[in-house]
Scaffold this active site. Sequence first.
Site, PDB file in Angstrom:
ATOM      1  N   HIS A   1      -3.466  -5.412   0.443  1.00 38.30           N
ATOM      2  CA  HIS A   1      -2.552  -5.532   1.320  1.00 38.30           C
ATOM      3  C   HIS A   1      -2.623  -7.634   1.713  1.00 38.30           C
ATOM      4  O   HIS A   1      -4.010  -8.276   1.694  1.00 38.30           O
ATOM      5  CB  HIS A   1      -3.822  -5.350   2.616  1.00 38.30           C
ATOM      6  CG  HIS A   1      -3.631  -3.943   3.172  1.00 38.30           C
ATOM      7  ND1 HIS A   1      -2.279  -3.240   3.784  1.00 38.30           N
ATOM      8  CD2 HIS A   1      -3.974  -2.713   2.618  1.00 38.30           C
ATOM      9  CE1 HIS A   1      -2.901  -1.900   3.809  1.00 38.30           C
ATOM     10  NE2 HIS A   1      -3.835  -1.130   3.092  1.00 38.30           N
TER      11      HIS A   1
ATOM     12  N   CYS B   1       0.836  -1.406   0.089  1.00 43.86           N
ATOM     13  CA  CYS B   1       0.172  -0.005   0.302  1.00 43.86           C
ATOM     14  C   CYS B   1       0.940   1.060  -0.125  1.00 43.86           C
ATOM     15  O   CYS B   1       1.454   1.532  -0.786  1.00 43.86           O
ATOM     16  CB  CYS B   1      -1.531  -0.078   0.879  1.00 43.86           C
ATOM     17  SG  CYS B   1      -2.359   1.040   0.842  1.00 43.86           S
TER      18      CYS B   1
ATOM     19  N   GLU C   1      -1.792  -9.281   3.907  1.00 41.16           N
ATOM     20  CA  GLU C   1      -1.584  -9.571   5.254  1.00 41.16           C
ATOM     21  C   GLU C   1      -2.790 -10.459   5.682  1.00 41.16           C
ATOM     22  O   GLU C   1      -3.587 -10.608   6.736  1.00 41.16           O
ATOM     23  CB  GLU C   1      -0.582  -8.903   5.930  1.00 41.16           C
ATOM     24  CG  GLU C   1      -1.536  -7.536   6.250  1.00 41.16           C
ATOM     25  CD  GLU C   1      -1.339  -6.487   5.197  1.00 41.16           C
ATOM     26  OE1 GLU C   1      -1.387  -5.375   5.417  1.00 41.16           O
ATOM     27  OE2 GLU C   1      -0.620  -6.391   4.008  1.00 41.16           O
TER      28      GLU C   1
END
Length: 187
Positions: A166, A80, A168
């Site tokens: 993202h 990001c 994660e």
Amino acid sequence: MAVGILDFGGQYNHLILRRVLELGFRGSFLDPNEPVDRIRQSFKCLIISGGPWNIPGDLPKTGNAINYILEFPGPILGICLGHQLMAYAYGGELAAGYPEFGGVRVHVDREDTILRGTPNSFTAWESHNISVVKPPRGFEILAHSEKVPIEAMSNEALKRFGVQFHPEVRHTEHGLVIMRNFLELCR
């Protein structure tokens, strides 16, 4: 192998560390103002996290991040804000007007190191107002979305990888695959 995670206070940073640990690596957060030499001696690779700022306007708030991107010898994954900083550091172009929030369909243009093993398209979790719209010289576009022309990019010679989304976050399909692919470069 130790993974440094540059912490800009992004809402998902704790998840980056959790995924690094789940995948069998050691990781720790770094302050963006740490000297580059200390980072170079302590870590095999870096993850530049997301955060609340817009580049280039908020660049002073990112500390030594640009120096880390340009000078760190090991692999770096920009997520990001980290993706945007990497593009900016190497001369790419960023623009407002391409915001994405929530689940976004990402289309893979080229499977490389970090996207190896992902399907041709998948849903990824997004939270950004600024987007990379032109890659830096030497970087290849790996993926795009309907709104954003560069959802993922890489320069394998420099060991630099960036994703606008993202990986994660559990809402990103195949996010663990992407994280694992990057972390394997740290061995």
